[in-house]
Enzyme design. Structure first.
Site, PDB file in Angstrom:
ATOM      1  N   LYS A 135       0.840  -1.205   0.000  1.00  0.00           N
ATOM      2  CA  LYS A 135       0.000   0.000   0.000  1.00  0.00           C
ATOM      3  C   LYS A 135       0.871   1.249   0.000  1.00  0.00           C
ATOM      4  O   LYS A 135       1.929   1.291   0.635  1.00  0.00           O
ATOM      5  CB  LYS A 135      -0.910  -0.037   1.238  1.00  0.00           C
ATOM      6  CG  LYS A 135      -1.975   1.071   1.270  1.00  0.00           C
ATOM      7  CD  LYS A 135      -2.891   0.905   2.474  1.00  0.00           C
ATOM      8  CE  LYS A 135      -3.918   2.016   2.569  1.00  0.00           C
ATOM      9  NZ  LYS A 135      -4.814   1.846   3.728  1.00  0.00           N
ATOM     10  N   SER A 138     -10.032  -0.501   7.252  1.00  0.00           N
ATOM     11  CA  SER A 138      -9.502  -0.315   5.906  1.00  0.00           C
ATOM     12  C   SER A 138      -8.801  -1.522   5.299  1.00  0.00           C
ATOM     13  O   SER A 138      -8.425  -1.486   4.130  1.00  0.00           O
ATOM     14  CB  SER A 138      -8.534   0.876   5.885  1.00  0.00           C
ATOM     15  OG  SER A 138      -9.256   2.075   6.034  1.00  0.00           O
ATOM     16  N   SER A 172      -9.688   2.027   3.031  1.00  0.00           N
ATOM     17  CA  SER A 172      -8.792   2.720   2.126  1.00  0.00           C
ATOM     18  C   SER A 172      -7.837   1.782   1.391  1.00  0.00           C
ATOM     19  O   SER A 172      -7.222   2.159   0.403  1.00  0.00           O
ATOM     20  CB  SER A 172      -7.977   3.744   2.922  1.00  0.00           C
ATOM     21  OG  SER A 172      -7.175   3.099   3.900  1.00  0.00           O
TER      22      SER A 172
END
Length: 487
Positions: free
Chosen positions: A77, A176, A152
């Site tokens: 990420k 997330s 996210s």
């Protein structure tokens, strides 16, 4: 068929038997990204040259010196810093930022012999539930390209669901990792707060953030968590607690396991199809020898409000470092220092980030601190106590991961409150600091649904054991989106 349909164990067997090389796996990842990522839009930066070089060198390492993750590709990420590879947090304000060091988890991936393929899209600074808040692109759900992948860590889940990489890392502040795992039909674990070092994770809300693994099955997830977990002298909030051999206990035996089901998790707002899939999952677990009782977490109703006050307050403090002076984007044509700060932030931050900074700054201001921030901290304590009380008598708590399946892109983007409510079942876990996993448990109109299994502090072992037993008794984890086979 892509080799990424295989588990880590099968991939290692293939490497050992000479069916393919590490270089082939790395090339397969880049080939699938080239083939599929125009549709999925998961990757922001690729590490092709270094990864290809690394893979070729790793093929020379004798098999007896390799671990269970050696040579396997992974996506990271974009809020986890990677030396020499652009890290933007999907924000314009960090465009062009090249870190000069690796996050502790990235260092640990390297020690395990994993190959970092690239950086994955996200909601800007991890603020969002749909991946629509990225400054660069909107990641799509591989099961339906008109639907969101969650957020996210939406691209972390989507890249695994699409078979672009077999592993990814995400971060979880209020759901997330788990909510995107649910939406994309993969396995996502939020470890206990402190289980994994946050050194090198760009902070959103420091008392809530936690890095965790996303994979296609529970065994691989347990392997990856074991590789990245542990105390870190660079992170004072990382816990000096032994890291178990998680996969050793994945024997499918959950006889006598005590499961609590909070009535609040199957109440108003949770879609009927979601409730039914969870109830069916509980029947499967009962059939494996577990006992199930209904319980109450009465203070859960305050979790959403408490979370948005606390996380936004911490964000307003953490994001003050982005000022256009030291790194990243800098506004042009300004007349003085104050204008530089204002214009850089006005142009560099997106709407959702600005919204949360303003909410946090307001909550921390002298006139409102007691009414909002202090009250939110008190609510957090009550929520944690609810979990502590249930865990006195039960081994795990089970419910849905999200109240619905993935929604359409654009459906909620102009309605922050509806968007925030998507995390209503995951947020309390972060406030309490306990671990939780999402695993596939059904479908609604062709879109995956997730089962959330919550455990005691530092008891990821029992969560994995429960999740693995359920996974072995069902077929949901074996299903892949139509997009999987490529174009």
């Amino acid at each position: 068929m892509t080799v990424f349909k295989l588990s880590s164990k099968e991939l290692q067997e293939g490497l050992h038997n000479g069916e393919f090389k590490i270089a082939d796996l790395t090339n397969e990842a880049f080939a699938r990204i080239e083939n599929l990522d125009n549709d999925v839009q998961a990757f922001l930066a690729l590490n092709k040259e270094k990864a290809t070089e690394q893979a070729a060198q790793m093929d020379q390492v004798p098999f007896e010196e390799r671990g269970p993750l050696f040579g396997l590709p992974i996506g990271v990420k974009d809020n986890i810093v990677t030396e020499g590879l652009e890290t933007t947090c999907a924000s314009k304000i960090l465009e062009g930022f090249i870190p000069i060091y690796d996050a502790t988890v990235v260092k640990k991936l390297r020690e395990a012999g994993m190959v970092t393929v690239g950086k994955l899209n996200m909601d800007e600074f991890a603020m969002g539930s749909s991946n629509e808040n990225s400054a660069y692109k909107t990641t799509k759900n591989p099961w339906n390209l008109n639907a969101v992948p969650g957020g996210s860590s939406g691209a972390s889940a989507a890249s695994v669901a699409a078979g672009e990489v077999p592993f990814s890392l995400g971060s979880d502040t209020g759901g997330s990792i788990r909510q995107p795992a649910s939406y994309c039909g993969v396995v996502g674990m939020k470890p206990t707060y402190g289980r994994v070092s946050r050194f090198g994770l760009v902070a959103f809300a420091s008392s809530l953030d936690q890095i965790g693994p996303i994979t296609r099955n529970v065994y691989d997830n347990a392997l990856l968590l074991e590789a990245i977990a542990g105390v870190d002298p660079n992170d004072s909030t990382s816990a000096d607690v032994p890291v178990p051999n998680y996969v050793a206990k994945l024997d499918g035996d959950i006889k006598g396991l005590r499961i609590a089901v909070p009535k609040e998790y199957l109440g108003e707002g949770v879609k009927e199809e979601v409730k039914n899939s969870v109830l069916q999952a509980l029947e499967v677990l009962k059939g494996l020898g577990a006992t199930v009782d209904e319980v109450s977490l009465p203070h859960s109703k305050y979790a959403l409000a408490a979370y948005y006050i606390l996380s936004s307050s911490e964000a307003s403090s953490n994001l003050s470092r982005f000022d256009g002076i030291r790194y990243g984007f800098r506004a042009e044509g300004v007349k003085n220092l104050m204008e530089l700060y204002k214009e850089t932030r006005a142009q560099g931050f997106g709407d959702e980030v600005k919204r949360r900074i303003m909410l946090g700054t307001y909550s921390l201001s002298a006139g409102t601190y007691d009414a909002y921030y202090k009250k939110a901290q008190q609510a957090r304590t009550l929520i944690k106590q609810d979990y502590d009380k249930v865990f006195e008598n039960y081994d795990v708590i089970i419910g849905p991961t999200a109240p619905t399946a993935a929604f359409e892109i654009g459906a909620n983007i102009d309605d922050p409150m509806t968007m925030y409510a998507n995390d209503i079942l995951t947020i309390p876990i972060n406030l309490a600091g306990v671990p939780a996993i999402s695993i596939p448990c059904g479908f609604d109109n062709g879109l995956p649904l997730g089962l959330q299994i919550i455990g005691k502090h530092f008891d990821e072992e029992t969560i994995y054991r429960t999740a693995h037993a359920y996974e072995q008794a069902t077929e949901f984890h074996k299903q892949t989106p139509q997009l999987w086979e490529g174009k």
